[in-house]
Every structure is written in structure tokens, then in C-alpha cells.
Design a protein around this motif. Structure first.
Motif, short mmCIF file in Angstrom:
data_model
loop_
_atom_site.label_atom_id
_atom_site.label_comp_id
_atom_site.label_asym_id
_atom_site.label_seq_id
_atom_site.Cartn_x
_atom_site.Cartn_y
_atom_site.Cartn_z
N ARG A 112 32.57 3.59 -45.09
CA ARG A 112 33.42 4.73 -45.45
C ARG A 112 34.81 4.59 -44.86
O ARG A 112 35.82 4.80 -45.53
CB ARG A 112 32.79 6.03 -44.94
CG ARG A 112 31.47 6.43 -45.56
CD ARG A 112 31.06 7.82 -45.07
NE ARG A 112 29.63 8.00 -45.18
CZ ARG A 112 28.76 7.79 -44.20
NH1 ARG A 112 29.19 7.40 -43.01
NH2 ARG A 112 27.47 7.97 -44.39
N LEU A 113 34.86 4.28 -43.57
CA LEU A 113 36.12 4.28 -42.85
C LEU A 113 37.11 3.26 -43.40
O LEU A 113 38.31 3.54 -43.53
CB LEU A 113 35.85 4.00 -41.37
CG LEU A 113 37.06 3.96 -40.43
CD1 LEU A 113 37.79 5.30 -40.42
CD2 LEU A 113 36.61 3.58 -39.02
N TYR A 114 36.61 2.07 -43.71
CA TYR A 114 37.50 0.98 -44.12
C TYR A 114 37.39 0.64 -45.61
O TYR A 114 37.98 -0.35 -46.05
CB TYR A 114 37.20 -0.26 -43.27
CG TYR A 114 37.37 -0.02 -41.80
CD1 TYR A 114 38.59 0.41 -41.28
CD2 TYR A 114 36.31 -0.21 -40.92
CE1 TYR A 114 38.75 0.64 -39.93
CE2 TYR A 114 36.47 0.01 -39.56
CZ TYR A 114 37.69 0.45 -39.06
OH TYR A 114 37.84 0.69 -37.71
N GLY A 115 36.65 1.46 -46.37
CA GLY A 115 36.53 1.23 -47.80
C GLY A 115 35.86 -0.10 -48.14
O GLY A 115 36.24 -0.78 -49.10
N ILE A 116 34.86 -0.46 -47.36
CA ILE A 116 34.21 -1.77 -47.52
C ILE A 116 33.06 -1.67 -48.52
O ILE A 116 32.16 -0.84 -48.35
CB ILE A 116 33.67 -2.28 -46.17
CG1 ILE A 116 34.76 -2.32 -45.11
CG2 ILE A 116 33.04 -3.67 -46.33
CD1 ILE A 116 34.25 -2.57 -43.71
N PRO A 117 33.03 -2.51 -49.55
CA PRO A 117 31.87 -2.53 -50.45
C PRO A 117 30.66 -3.12 -49.76
O PRO A 117 30.78 -3.97 -48.86
CB PRO A 117 32.34 -3.42 -51.60
CG PRO A 117 33.39 -4.29 -51.00
CD PRO A 117 34.07 -3.48 -49.94
N SER A 118 29.47 -2.66 -50.16
CA SER A 118 28.23 -3.11 -49.52
C SER A 118 27.42 -3.97 -50.48
O SER A 118 27.27 -3.64 -51.66
CB SER A 118 27.39 -1.90 -49.10
OG SER A 118 28.07 -1.13 -48.12
N LEU A 119 26.90 -5.05 -49.93
CA LEU A 119 25.96 -5.91 -50.66
C LEU A 119 24.57 -5.57 -50.13
O LEU A 119 24.30 -5.73 -48.93
CB LEU A 119 26.30 -7.38 -50.41
CG LEU A 119 25.44 -8.42 -51.12
CD1 LEU A 119 25.56 -8.30 -52.62
CD2 LEU A 119 25.82 -9.83 -50.66
N LEU A 120 23.71 -5.08 -51.00
CA LEU A 120 22.39 -4.58 -50.60
C LEU A 120 21.34 -5.68 -50.70
O LEU A 120 21.12 -6.25 -51.78
CB LEU A 120 22.00 -3.41 -51.50
CG LEU A 120 20.69 -2.69 -51.18
CD1 LEU A 120 20.74 -2.02 -49.82
CD2 LEU A 120 20.38 -1.67 -52.27
N VAL A 121 20.70 -6.00 -49.57
CA VAL A 121 19.62 -6.99 -49.54
C VAL A 121 18.29 -6.25 -49.65
O VAL A 121 17.95 -5.44 -48.77
CB VAL A 121 19.67 -7.83 -48.24
CG1 VAL A 121 18.51 -8.83 -48.21
CG2 VAL A 121 21.01 -8.56 -48.13
N LEU A 122 17.55 -6.51 -50.70
CA LEU A 122 16.28 -5.84 -50.94
C LEU A 122 15.12 -6.82 -50.79
O LEU A 122 15.06 -7.83 -51.49
CB LEU A 122 16.23 -5.24 -52.35
CG LEU A 122 17.16 -4.06 -52.64
CD1 LEU A 122 16.97 -3.59 -54.09
CD2 LEU A 122 16.90 -2.91 -51.68
N ASP A 123 14.22 -6.53 -49.86
CA ASP A 123 12.96 -7.26 -49.76
C ASP A 123 12.05 -6.71 -50.85
O ASP A 123 11.54 -5.59 -50.74
CB ASP A 123 12.36 -7.06 -48.37
CG ASP A 123 11.01 -7.74 -48.21
OD1 ASP A 123 10.47 -8.27 -49.20
OD2 ASP A 123 10.47 -7.71 -47.08
#
Length: 441
Positions: A112-123
Motif C-alpha cells: 500500500r505504502l509504496y504502490g508495489i504490485p504483488s506476485l501471489l505464490v499459491l501452493d
């Protein structure tokens, strides 16, 4: 901030975040990209793997333990020194503690703070299209945290990959990686988490295997394309006033297989403030150098080396001589070694330094885990009396005899609930079970 960044998140610990992060870091470094790793929260093990993968020091970015100014300062430093920053979330992406907005300690705070996109690792072991329901939950849970892509981990077959990928991509989320189940990719663990990078047999080869896996299983160009520039905080919103001050000009730092837990940002700020860190090895029976003006015994795994520490006569004599006139501080494992006795996991008791009067046991285990707020009751290497310090506690040892030394601090948990007196002090010697991260602001 000049670098682009991406955050690697997951629903929980054990999903494969660290393996994916290390693999991405080394794979990008192989391409000649100047890449840096960072870790959300108080984890002191993963930054060592990040450094080994990239050749650049890792850093913790802890939104609870660090003031906003310090957090911004460390993030700005990391971004200024890299083309891309890969941030590994601790635990699950949204996991933190109840606290003020943006101060929970979660990876989501940084997103949120730095506007960073997230890559979601799903097991996805044991499921198929249900993976899409999990991904949708993450994508819609908090609109301020953008899930930019998904990596499917621990797939059993090509059919398994197709079922999961089609369901996730139907949501509009790109699947940028699909990793087959491979027991050889499992990272070795012990009671405090992963075995540290410095202890890992054939570390370079292991990290290269992680990079091979990423290059084989992820679309690395697509991953890089997901990364975006970090949001820049105002110029007056970052600084290092809340970093821990150097405890001395020349710091004798115990460093070997028994003493390893030093936060990268703490040592880096000491050096930048002009201090010199002089390592010595208790396991090699070395005393703290006499020309240093403070001695620091960090955390680690002394319970695995208690027999050798008990017979290190030169180390023992040197510590006693040093402590007679100069400050000595121990954190967690270092605190255990400052005591009278240490009982190992097999129930064998070993004599420790006796500079404090307590005894500890690893055989009678009790997990202690969580953020800590400490108010110092006396001057010590952490700061003058009255200083408020934020940190983290994670250990299985317990105190079996308290001795008669005075307490070092009044302790509270991360939500401010009092935990009572903590740590011990006697003369120039002090110690605590909690790891100090920063001064409280």
C-alpha cells in the motif's frame, strides 16, 4: 526512489515464497540486472539468502518496528542502489498485528505504502480450480493491494497445471509461473525456520538450482514487466534518527555458527555512523579484541554448540576481563551464553560465562514469538535509561533459574500489553531475549 519493485506474497508460510524469491533474485542477477532483495517484517534469516543470491546486502522493511521515517529511509536506500527490488513478504501477505493503519508489520503495508504490485505464490497441492477462489479472495480483499500475477507452486502434472491456470486466468489474473512438485527444491529447516545461508552446504549450487527452476518454470520477462516504480515519499518524510545508535566506536561482534542473528540494517547503520565492527569467533576460542570498547553477542544457535562454548577457556577468560571495564550485551542466544548454565535439547547441562546469574533450557521448550516494546531501566548498549526500543522475540528456550540480577527493561507486546520486567543487567553486562530493531517513535 529510482528502482522498480515487486512483492512476493502468499496465503501462508511454507507456500514457497522464499524459494521463488531466491530463484528470481539469482536469475535476474545472471542477466546482469542490479537486483536487491528485501524482507517484510522481522525475519533475520532470509536476508542472508537474498545477499547470497545477488551479492548486495539484504534489508528488513518492518512497518511495525520501524518508524515511518526510518522505513522510508531504508526503502529509499535499497531503491537507489538497484534496478529492481524484490520484496519477500513474511508469513501470509496480510498477516501482521492489530495496529495503526500501515503499522501492522505485514507485507501488505509495504504494498500500500509504496504502490508495489504483488506476485501471489499459491501452493496448489491437493486442489485444482479452488486455487482460483483463493486468488480471487486475495485480489478483492483490499483494493489498495494489487495482485498483479500468480505463480502456481507444487503442481503434480500438466493436467493439474492446466486446470489451475485456466481457472485463475479466467479471473483476469495472469499466471506467470507454474512449478512442478520437486522435493529437492525444499529448503532445509530447523526450529527457528530455515537453516541459515551461512550454514547451507554448497550454498551457491543450491541457489543456482533455484534460479534454474525459476528460469524453467516462470516467465521472467513477464515478472519483470509486472514490477513498477516505488512511490516516492516526501523528501522530509525519511531519515535515520530512529535507527539504533552504535554502542561504541569499535564493536567486538561475536560471529560464527553459534552467533549469527544480526539485522543487516542495524550493522549497516552502525558503520555509516562511523563505527567499526570487529568480528571474533567464540567457537574458535577467541576473546573479544581488547582494543574494542563494547562487545555484542548476537542471537544464533548456541544450544547446538554448547559443549564447545563451555570448554572455550580463552573466550571465557577474555569475556570476563572485557566485562570488568567495558559494556557487554547479549541478544537471545547471546543472552543465554551470558548466563550460568545452558541445558541443550538432550538434557545435558553446560557451563556458560556466568556474567549474569540466570540459567536457560532448550530441553524444556516453550515457544516465545512476537513483537516487543521495551523501555530500558538502565543505560546499556541499546541506549540510555528511558529509551524505548521496538524489537522481536522468537525462541524456544526458557529461563529455568532467574538469579538475582536486576531487570534491564519493562516489556510489552506489540499491542502494548504489559509483559513485566525482562532481560537482566549486572555491572557492565546486559542481556535480553528480544532482538532490537529500532528506537520507538
Amino acid at each position: 526512489m529510482s528502482a522498480r519493485a515487486i512483492l512476493i506474497g502468499a496465503p501462508r508460510s511454507g507456500s514457497g515464497k522464499t524459494s521463488v524469491t531466491i530463484g528470481i533474485l539469482r536469475a535476474l542477477a545472471r542477466r546482469g540486472v542490479r537486483v536487491r532483495g528485501a524482507k517484510s517484517g522481522p525475519d533475520y534469516i532470509d536476508p542472508g539468502f537474498h545477499e547470497a543470491a545477488t551479492g548486495l546486502p539484504g534489508v528488513n522493511l518492518d512497518s511495525w518496528a520501524m518508524s515511518p521515517a526510518l522505513l522510508n529511509g531504508l526503502a529509499s536506500e535499497a531503491a537507489a542502489d538497484a534496478e529492481i527490488v524484490v520484496i519477500e513478504s513474511a508469513m501470509g501477505l496480510f498477516d501482521g498485528i492489530p495496529a495503526g493503519a500501515g503499522r501492522t508489520g505485514s507485507g501488505a503495508d509495504l504494498a500500500r505504502l509504496y504502490g508495489i504490485p504483488s506476485l501471489l505464490v499459491l501452493d496448489v497441492s491437493g486442489q485444482s480450480t479452488t486455487a482460483a477462489a483463493v486468488a480471487k479472495g486475495f485480489a478483492t480483499y483490499d483494493p489498495a493491494v494489487r495482485i498483479a500475477g500468480v505463480v502456481l507452486n507444487r503442481l503434480g502434472s500438466e493436467r493439474h497445471r492446466r486446470l489451475c491456470a485456466e481457472a485463475v486466468e479466467a479471473l483476469g489474473l495472469p499466471v506467470v509461473g507454474a512449478i512442478l512438485r520437486d522435493p529437492e527444491m525444499t529448503m532445509p529447516e530447523r526450529h527457528l525456520g530455515l537453516v541459515q545461508a551461512s550454514e547451507h552446504a554448497n550454498l551457491a549450487a543450491f541457489i543456482d538450482r533455484m534460479a534454474d527452476m525459476v528460469e524453467r518454470s516462470l516467465d521472467l520477462d513477464a515478472v519483470m514487466a509486472l514490477a513498477t516504480s516505488l512511490a516516492r515519499p516526501p523528501a522530509d518524510a525519511h531519515g535515520f534518527e530512529d535507527a539504533l545508535s552504535p554502542p561504541g566506536q569499535r564493536i567486538a561482534l561475536a560471529r560464527d555458527a553459534a552467533f549469527t542473528f544480526v539485522y543487516p540494517h542495524v550493522a549497516a547503520r552502525w558503520r555509516m555512523a562511523g563505527a567499526e565492527i570487529v568480528p571474533f569467533s567464540p567457537l574458535a576460542d577467541e576473546p573479544p579484541p581488547a582494543d574494542c570498547d563494547v562487545c555484542w553477542l548476537p542471537g544464533g544457535y548456541p544450544e547446538l554448540h554448547a559443549g564447545r562454548l563451555a570448554t572455550a577457556g580463552t573466550f571465557r577468560a577474555g569475556m570476563a576481563e572485557f566485562a570488568a571495564t567495558k559494556p557487554v550485551h547479549g541478544e537471545c542466544g547471546g543472552f543465554m551464553v551470558l548466563g550460568e548454565m545452558l541445558e541443550d535439547a538432550d538434557g545435558r547441562t553446560h557451563r556458560m560465562l556466568g556474567l549474569l546469574g540466570h540459567a536457560t533450557s532448550f530441553a524444556r521448550r516453550k515457544m516465545n514469538l512476537g513483537y516487543r516494546q521495551a523501555t530500558l531501566l538502565a543505560d546499556c548498549p541499546l541506549g540510555p535509561a528511558g529509551t524505548r526500543v521496538r524489537g522481536h522475540e522468537f525462541h524456544y528456550a526458557r529461563i529455568t533459574a532467574t538469579g538475582s540480577d536486576a531487570p534491564l527493561a519493562e516489556l510489552a507486546d506489540g499491542e502494548g500489553r504489559p509483559l513485566g520486567p525482562s532481560g537482566l543487567r549486572r555491572g557492565n553486562v546486559s542481556g535480553t531475549f528480544f532482538h532490537a530493531i529500532a528506537r520507538s517513535a
